[in-house]
Design an enzyme around this catalytic site. Sequence first.
Site, PDB file in Angstrom:
ATOM      1  N   TYR A 124     -79.261  25.891-120.120  1.00 58.40           N
ATOM      2  CA  TYR A 124     -80.228  26.947-119.852  1.00 58.40           C
ATOM      3  C   TYR A 124     -81.199  26.325-118.863  1.00 58.40           C
ATOM      4  O   TYR A 124     -81.696  25.227-119.104  1.00 58.40           O
ATOM      5  CB  TYR A 124     -80.955  27.365-121.126  1.00 58.40           C
ATOM      6  CG  TYR A 124     -80.201  28.359-121.973  1.00 58.40           C
ATOM      7  CD1 TYR A 124     -79.595  29.474-121.409  1.00 58.40           C
ATOM      8  CD2 TYR A 124     -80.118  28.188-123.351  1.00 58.40           C
ATOM      9  CE1 TYR A 124     -78.903  30.387-122.190  1.00 58.40           C
ATOM     10  CE2 TYR A 124     -79.429  29.101-124.150  1.00 58.40           C
ATOM     11  CZ  TYR A 124     -78.830  30.200-123.557  1.00 58.40           C
ATOM     12  OH  TYR A 124     -78.154  31.102-124.319  1.00 58.40           O
ATOM     13  N   LYS A 181     -71.426  30.764-116.507  1.00 59.36           N
ATOM     14  CA  LYS A 181     -71.055  31.527-117.715  1.00 59.36           C
ATOM     15  C   LYS A 181     -71.827  32.838-117.811  1.00 59.36           C
ATOM     16  O   LYS A 181     -73.034  32.874-117.551  1.00 59.36           O
ATOM     17  CB  LYS A 181     -71.359  30.673-118.956  1.00 59.36           C
ATOM     18  CG  LYS A 181     -71.160  31.374-120.288  1.00 59.36           C
ATOM     19  CD  LYS A 181     -71.318  30.399-121.437  1.00 59.36           C
ATOM     20  CE  LYS A 181     -71.066  31.047-122.778  1.00 59.36           C
ATOM     21  NZ  LYS A 181     -72.203  31.807-123.300  1.00 59.36           N
ATOM     22  N   HIS A 200     -71.753  37.121-123.758  1.00 57.60           N
ATOM     23  CA  HIS A 200     -72.600  36.408-124.702  1.00 57.60           C
ATOM     24  C   HIS A 200     -72.330  36.893-126.136  1.00 57.60           C
ATOM     25  O   HIS A 200     -73.229  36.946-126.966  1.00 57.60           O
ATOM     26  CB  HIS A 200     -74.077  36.618-124.347  1.00 57.60           C
ATOM     27  CG  HIS A 200     -74.946  35.406-124.537  1.00 57.60           C
ATOM     28  ND1 HIS A 200     -75.392  34.641-123.494  1.00 57.60           N
ATOM     29  CD2 HIS A 200     -75.467  34.831-125.641  1.00 57.60           C
ATOM     30  CE1 HIS A 200     -76.178  33.664-123.960  1.00 57.60           C
ATOM     31  NE2 HIS A 200     -76.227  33.758-125.272  1.00 57.60           N
ATOM     32  N   ARG A 209     -74.663  39.715-127.463  1.00 60.56           N
ATOM     33  CA  ARG A 209     -76.008  39.420-127.996  1.00 60.56           C
ATOM     34  C   ARG A 209     -77.127  39.687-127.011  1.00 60.56           C
ATOM     35  O   ARG A 209     -78.297  39.649-127.378  1.00 60.56           O
ATOM     36  CB  ARG A 209     -76.098  37.939-128.386  1.00 60.56           C
ATOM     37  CG  ARG A 209     -75.271  37.573-129.568  1.00 60.56           C
ATOM     38  CD  ARG A 209     -75.153  36.065-129.690  1.00 60.56           C
ATOM     39  NE  ARG A 209     -76.357  35.397-130.139  1.00 60.56           N
ATOM     40  CZ  ARG A 209     -76.769  35.332-131.394  1.00 60.56           C
ATOM     41  NH1 ARG A 209     -76.093  35.950-132.334  1.00 60.56           N
ATOM     42  NH2 ARG A 209     -77.866  34.668-131.720  1.00 60.56           N
TER      43      ARG A 209
HETATM   44  C1  FNR Z   1     -74.491  32.095-128.633  1.00 58.94           C
HETATM   45  N1  FNR Z   1     -74.155  31.979-127.281  1.00 58.94           N
HETATM   46  C2  FNR Z   1     -74.785  31.074-126.472  1.00 58.94           C
HETATM   47  N2  FNR Z   1     -74.418  30.928-125.179  1.00 58.94           N
HETATM   48  C3  FNR Z   1     -74.993  29.985-124.388  1.00 58.94           C
HETATM   49  O1  FNR Z   1     -74.619  29.866-123.230  1.00 58.94           O
HETATM   50  N3  FNR Z   1     -75.971  29.174-124.903  1.00 58.94           N
HETATM   51  C4  FNR Z   1     -76.402  29.270-126.182  1.00 58.94           C
HETATM   52  O2  FNR Z   1     -77.262  28.524-126.621  1.00 58.94           O
HETATM   53  C5  FNR Z   1     -75.829  30.286-126.992  1.00 58.94           C
HETATM   54  N4  FNR Z   1     -76.269  30.480-128.279  1.00 58.94           N
HETATM   55  C6  FNR Z   1     -75.587  31.345-129.122  1.00 58.94           C
HETATM   56  C7  FNR Z   1     -75.965  31.459-130.456  1.00 58.94           C
HETATM   57  C8  FNR Z   1     -75.215  32.251-131.323  1.00 58.94           C
HETATM   58  C9  FNR Z   1     -75.594  32.322-132.759  1.00 58.94           C
HETATM   59  C10 FNR Z   1     -74.087  32.942-130.838  1.00 58.94           C
HETATM   60  C11 FNR Z   1     -73.232  33.786-131.762  1.00 58.94           C
HETATM   61  C12 FNR Z   1     -73.747  32.872-129.505  1.00 58.94           C
HETATM   62  C13 FNR Z   1     -73.007  32.760-126.743  1.00 58.94           C
HETATM   63  C14 FNR Z   1     -71.710  31.989-126.946  1.00 58.94           C
HETATM   64  O3  FNR Z   1     -71.640  30.870-126.115  1.00 58.94           O
HETATM   65  C15 FNR Z   1     -70.487  32.866-126.660  1.00 58.94           C
HETATM   66  O4  FNR Z   1     -70.646  33.479-125.416  1.00 58.94           O
HETATM   67  C16 FNR Z   1     -70.301  33.941-127.742  1.00 58.94           C
HETATM   68  O5  FNR Z   1     -70.519  33.397-129.012  1.00 58.94           O
HETATM   69  C17 FNR Z   1     -68.897  34.475-127.658  1.00 58.94           C
HETATM   70  O6  FNR Z   1     -68.715  35.531-128.568  1.00 58.94           O
HETATM   71  P1  FNR Z   1     -68.112  35.344-130.041  1.00 58.94           P
HETATM   72  O7  FNR Z   1     -66.951  34.352-129.931  1.00 58.94           O
HETATM   73  O8  FNR Z   1     -69.216  34.823-130.890  1.00 58.94           O
HETATM   74  O9  FNR Z   1     -67.706  36.709-130.396  1.00 58.94           O
END
Ligand code: FNR
Length: 392
Positions: A140, A261, A285, A288
Amino acid sequence: MLSKERRAQLLEKYPSISDLEKKAHKRMPFVSWEYLQSGTGDEDAVPRNREALRAITFTPRFVRGTIQPQFATEILGQSFSVPFGVAPVGLTGLMWPKAECILAEMAKQYDLPYCLSTVATQTPETVGPLVGNRGWFQLYPPKDPEMRDSILNRAQEAGFHTLVITADVPVPSRRERTTRAGMRTPPKITPQFVWQALTHPSWTVQTLQNGLPRLKTVAHYIESKSMKDVTNFIRFDFRGDLDWDYIQACRAVWKGPVLLKGILHPADAQMAVDAGLDGIVVSNHGGRQFDGVVPAIQALPAIVEQIEGKVPIVYDSGVRSGLDILRALALGADFVLLGRAYLYGVAALELEGASLATEILKEDMRNNMIQLGVESIEQLRELIPLSIKVQV
Ligand code: FNR
């Protein structure tokens, strides 16, 4: 790694990721569960990712003799035993104490990548030696270039191979469900909080042993170690206004491959290629960030068409089975990441659960490839004109 006997035992008890999800739900305190599951707004994007994946069907081929599926994959100059790995997940220790260390260990044992988040609760220095050369690092983007370069150098020195820059957080998402669940930094000690701690003793005991989860990689740069100050620091000192110059600056520091990403539009994918990046991660993501977003799998085919194989394409969002992995690979992804599925594994059964998640995904891929009559991903893609392309 699970022994043959233990693997068989566990697969009988937890045959799919949804069984690990149920077990995880029982073992995780309410706030941790809500944080893991949450989308944003009306929470439509999360189920939409699942529905779009489930709508992809295949026309199998039969009478093909013995089928021996092969999984080994090469991407970004590394070879892995399977075409999938662990997506970056922040605040990981809130969901299960030392989840990052568990996932890193599992990734090394099973020879697949684990991507550590900037906002994980363990540092690259701790996780790097555990994951060996299977580590990817997610950034990030900090506003301060010195801090950015310092984080990147720390990750490289700890042995992380591939950099993943997250583009799809131009602003922190509202995540009303997590707010409703009482997510506060620092946690507010309410009667409900105490009740949750008492009724989830494994999580509580391990959290007391390891300390409350802290965003340790970032906490390194500020004097105050309070969770509130660190969270505010991230809110105000990380860039939402990411631009191509910033990405080039990361590129100049990182010696290995760099991925972008959160890409959903073919024009953005093309710009990433033009900027000299080594690959992209098609992702929303996990639903989310933006509730009005297209299901990530529906964005994949146009990006594959645009990129014409110039750089590898990684896919994530909504993947819960080996069949889902095949769906993404069939549509042209070169590799797949899973976020929540792996956290379910860890919260359900810790290292055994992370390992079991991998075993479930491998077993499901193997079974479905035989069912489809294909031994390789190339053969899988040959089925496309007959079936899936028309249905996405
Ligand atoms: C994430 N994701 C995420 N992505 C990222 O680039 N940095 C991060 O810190 C986070 N943190 C994060 C926390 C939680 C609780 C979740 C569920 C997801 C997104 C993650 O990398 C990924 O894109 C998604 O989790 C993919 O979807 P699924 O496999 O959870 O359905």
